[in-house]
Design a protein around this motif. Structure first.
Motif, PDB file in Angstrom:
ATOM      1  N   ALA A   1       0.826  -1.198   0.000  1.00 42.08           N
ATOM      2  CA  ALA A   1       0.000   0.000   0.000  1.00 42.08           C
ATOM      3  C   ALA A   1       0.860   1.248   0.000  1.00 42.08           C
ATOM      4  N   THR A   2       1.954   1.220   0.769  1.00 43.27           N
ATOM      5  CA  THR A   2       2.768   2.421   0.871  1.00 43.27           C
ATOM      6  C   THR A   2       3.486   2.731  -0.424  1.00 43.27           C
ATOM      7  N   ASN A   3       3.828   1.696  -1.208  1.00 41.03           N
ATOM      8  CA  ASN A   3       4.526   1.944  -2.463  1.00 41.03           C
ATOM      9  C   ASN A   3       3.669   2.746  -3.425  1.00 41.03           C
TER      10      ASN A   3
ATOM     11  N   ALA B   1       7.904  12.646   9.701  1.00 40.08           N
ATOM     12  CA  ALA B   1       7.924  12.789  11.150  1.00 40.08           C
ATOM     13  C   ALA B   1       8.458  14.175  11.453  1.00 40.08           C
ATOM     14  N   ASN B   2       7.569  15.028  11.965  1.00 38.74           N
ATOM     15  CA  ASN B   2       7.943  16.422  12.229  1.00 38.74           C
ATOM     16  C   ASN B   2       8.519  17.098  10.986  1.00 38.74           C
ATOM     17  N   GLY B   3       7.913  16.799   9.839  1.00 34.35           N
ATOM     18  CA  GLY B   3       8.320  17.420   8.593  1.00 34.35           C
ATOM     19  C   GLY B   3       9.503  16.779   7.908  1.00 34.35           C
ATOM     20  N   ARG B   4      10.090  15.758   8.487  1.00 35.18           N
ATOM     21  CA  ARG B   4      11.266  15.104   7.901  1.00 35.18           C
ATOM     22  C   ARG B   4      10.886  13.744   7.341  1.00 35.18           C
ATOM     23  N   VAL B   5      11.397  13.419   6.156  1.00 35.85           N
ATOM     24  CA  VAL B   5      11.096  12.136   5.519  1.00 35.85           C
ATOM     25  C   VAL B   5      11.783  11.007   6.291  1.00 35.85           C
ATOM     26  N   ILE B   6      11.026   9.955   6.585  1.00 36.18           N
ATOM     27  CA  ILE B   6      11.586   8.758   7.210  1.00 36.18           C
ATOM     28  C   ILE B   6      11.239   7.552   6.355  1.00 36.18           C
ATOM     29  N   SER B   7      11.887   6.432   6.597  1.00 38.48           N
ATOM     30  CA  SER B   7      11.674   5.240   5.776  1.00 38.48           C
ATOM     31  C   SER B   7      10.344   4.571   6.113  1.00 38.48           C
ATOM     32  N   ASP B   8       9.863   3.789   5.133  1.00 39.84           N
ATOM     33  CA  ASP B   8       8.644   3.014   5.365  1.00 39.84           C
ATOM     34  C   ASP B   8       8.816   2.070   6.553  1.00 39.84           C
TER      35      ASP B   8
ATOM     36  N   ASP C   1      16.134   8.495  13.486  1.00 40.34           N
ATOM     37  CA  ASP C   1      14.808   8.487  12.865  1.00 40.34           C
ATOM     38  C   ASP C   1      13.781   7.750  13.717  1.00 40.34           C
ATOM     39  N   ASN C   2      14.205   6.734  14.463  1.00 39.91           N
ATOM     40  CA  ASN C   2      13.280   6.018  15.343  1.00 39.91           C
ATOM     41  C   ASN C   2      12.714   6.970  16.392  1.00 39.91           C
ATOM     42  N   GLU C   3      13.596   7.715  17.033  1.00 39.41           N
ATOM     43  CA  GLU C   3      13.164   8.659  18.053  1.00 39.41           C
ATOM     44  C   GLU C   3      12.330   9.772  17.437  1.00 39.41           C
ATOM     45  N   LEU C   4      12.692  10.200  16.233  1.00 41.64           N
ATOM     46  CA  LEU C   4      11.923  11.244  15.550  1.00 41.64           C
ATOM     47  C   LEU C   4      10.506  10.764  15.266  1.00 41.64           C
ATOM     48  N   ALA C   5      10.387   9.511  14.807  1.00 42.90           N
ATOM     49  CA  ALA C   5       9.065   8.953  14.513  1.00 42.90           C
ATOM     50  C   ALA C   5       8.211   8.897  15.776  1.00 42.90           C
ATOM     51  N   TRP C   6       8.836   8.456  16.890  1.00 41.54           N
ATOM     52  CA  TRP C   6       8.062   8.344  18.122  1.00 41.54           C
ATOM     53  C   TRP C   6       7.668   9.714  18.663  1.00 41.54           C
ATOM     54  N   GLN C   7       8.559  10.678  18.576  1.00 44.77           N
ATOM     55  CA  GLN C   7       8.241  12.025  19.033  1.00 44.77           C
ATOM     56  C   GLN C   7       7.090  12.616  18.228  1.00 44.77           C
ATOM     57  N   HIS C   8       7.050  12.277  16.945  1.00 41.06           N
ATOM     58  CA  HIS C   8       5.957  12.760  16.104  1.00 41.06           C
ATOM     59  C   HIS C   8       4.620  12.197  16.588  1.00 41.06           C
ATOM     60  N   ILE C   9       4.595  10.899  16.885  1.00 40.43           N
ATOM     61  CA  ILE C   9       3.374  10.277  17.392  1.00 40.43           C
ATOM     62  C   ILE C   9       2.940  10.952  18.687  1.00 40.43           C
ATOM     63  N   GLU C  10       3.889  11.178  19.600  1.00 39.06           N
ATOM     64  CA  GLU C  10       3.553  11.792  20.879  1.00 39.06           C
ATOM     65  C   GLU C  10       3.083  13.230  20.701  1.00 39.06           C
ATOM     66  N   ALA C  11       3.638  13.929  19.708  1.00 34.16           N
ATOM     67  CA  ALA C  11       3.216  15.301  19.461  1.00 34.16           C
ATOM     68  C   ALA C  11       1.775  15.350  18.972  1.00 34.16           C
ATOM     69  N   VAL C  12       1.421  14.402  18.102  1.00 30.03           N
ATOM     70  CA  VAL C  12       0.067  14.366  17.569  1.00 30.03           C
ATOM     71  C   VAL C  12      -0.946  14.045  18.657  1.00 30.03           C
TER      72      VAL C  12
ATOM     73  N   THR D   1      -1.298   6.142  10.123  1.00 28.77           N
ATOM     74  CA  THR D   1      -1.729   7.447   9.649  1.00 28.77           C
ATOM     75  C   THR D   1      -1.046   8.569  10.425  1.00 28.77           C
ATOM     76  N   LEU D   2      -0.683   8.296  11.666  1.00 30.93           N
ATOM     77  CA  LEU D   2       0.012   9.300  12.466  1.00 30.93           C
ATOM     78  C   LEU D   2       1.312   9.727  11.801  1.00 30.93           C
ATOM     79  N   LEU D   3       1.904   8.823  11.053  1.00 28.73           N
ATOM     80  CA  LEU D   3       3.176   9.118  10.402  1.00 28.73           C
ATOM     81  C   LEU D   3       3.010   9.517   8.940  1.00 28.73           C
ATOM     82  N   TRP D   4       1.926   9.062   8.316  1.00 30.79           N
ATOM     83  CA  TRP D   4       1.702   9.420   6.915  1.00 30.79           C
ATOM     84  C   TRP D   4       1.105  10.813   6.785  1.00 30.79           C
TER      85      TRP D   4
END
Length: 347
Positions: free
Chosen positions: A14-16, A24-31, A66-77, A112-115
């Protein structure tokens, strides 16, 4: 982890197809980072995370920026809801309570939190308003649970499975809002006659007139059954259609119309005695009702859907009810897991 999500292949497919990468916080991260972050949030949401799980989660966060960035994004949302227990917050993001069964839908919702950016989460949360309202209600029950509540005026309320209410008393009225599910109400007497007792649902109001009655919130309608005395029903969009219901009468109404008055009996309150009663009922209809009290999914194969039977069954043990059915009907119970049950023709 105590349970696992479906394989990532379908998610990656689906992601492809997406035009934009996960952010995550405006920065591209991997699938992969987005998907693993969704896995961790799903586990935390389940309420089954062990101390070892939490330690490995912390190690994953520290392993890569990027792992920490992804998690911080989830917590921010989800940060706007930090005043509530974290498990309740996470559960509000999922439409199904059973974590193992709901994995694909949970994963899609959480990813969806990350997309999406934080602004995009407004639509995600709005689509789950009902679940959120149940989570933060004054009194609530889980699937298969019942609860007795005595209000400060002496009114007694019994909540049925997966039910939730909010209570608002003031000097002018006593208001109980049924957010979801079903309840039995036995109202207080003479001392409170100056403050009307009102049950609100999405479809309208039911004013108690010294009575014992049940109210059930359905999908797009409300059902009221009166066991003692009377109630007055008013649809929210049809104030001129008020109707009195007396003992032994029931009605299902919508926002703009009153339904037909029907005769009822004590069977409508069988659930308050921990019973479910089948009186020449279709098997498919019985399965729908029984599924209210059991985690997961119950399905009835069309080949046996119209079989009819009668019986009185103990609500406290749905496994026992399922085991009893093949004794009287030509069916078999197929369990893919405890949370995925199919009733089909006996082989």
């Amino acid at each position: 982890m105590p349970w696992r999500l479906d394989a990532m292949g379908s998610m990656n497919g689906a992601t492809n197809a997406r035009k934009t990468p996960p952010l995550a916080n405006g920065r591209v991260i991997s699938d992969d980072t987005a998907n693993v972050a969704a896995d961790w949030l799903t586990l935390m949401m389940s309420g089954e995370a062990t101390d070892d799980d939490r330690q490995r989660w912390q190690q994953w966060r520290k392993a890569k920026p990027d792992n920490e960035l992804a998690w911080q994004h989830i917590e921010a949302v989800t940060g706007r809801f930090k005043m509530l227990p974290s498990q309740a917050v996470y559960k509000s993001l999922s439409p199904i309570a059973n974590p193992a069964l709901a994995a694909p839908k949970r994963r899609k919702a959480i990813s969806t939190l990350l997309w999406l950016g934080a602004a995009g989460m407004t639509g995600v949360l709005t689509s789950r308003t009902q679940t959120w309202q149940q989570t933060v209600a004054d009194y609530r029950t889980g699937i298969g649970e019942q609860r007795h509540v005595t209000l400060n005026d002496g009114t007694r309320i019994t909540l049925n499975t997966a039910s939730a209410i909010n209570v608002r008393f003031d000097n002018k009225r006593r208001l109980v809002r049924l957010v979801a599910g079903e309840m039995m109400i036995v109202t207080a007497h003479a001392a409170e006659e100056q403050r009307p007792f009102i049950i609100e649902t999405a479809e309208g109001s039911t004013r108690a007139l010294g009575t014992r009655f049940t109210v059930r919130q359905r999908d797009g309608s409300t059902t009221v059954n009166v066991l003692e005395s009377m109630v007055e029903i008013t649809p929210v969009d049809a104030f001129n259609q008020q109707r009195l219901l007396r003992a032994g009468e029931g009605m299902t109404f919508t926002r703009d119309a009153l339904g037909e008055v029907v005769s009822i009996d004590q069977q409508v309150a069988a659930w308050t005695r921990q019973q479910i009663i089948a009186d020449n009922v279709r098997l498919a209809d019985f399965v729908v009702e029984l599924s209210r009290y059991r985690m997961g999914v119950m399905r009835c194969d069309p080949s046996v859907a119209n079989l009819r039977f009668s019986g009185v069954f103990p609500l406290g043990d749905t496994d026992r009810i399922l085991a009893m059915l093949p004794n009287t009907l030509p069916i078999q119970i197929r369990l893919r897991t405890r949370y995925w049950v199919t009733l089909e023709a006996a082989s």
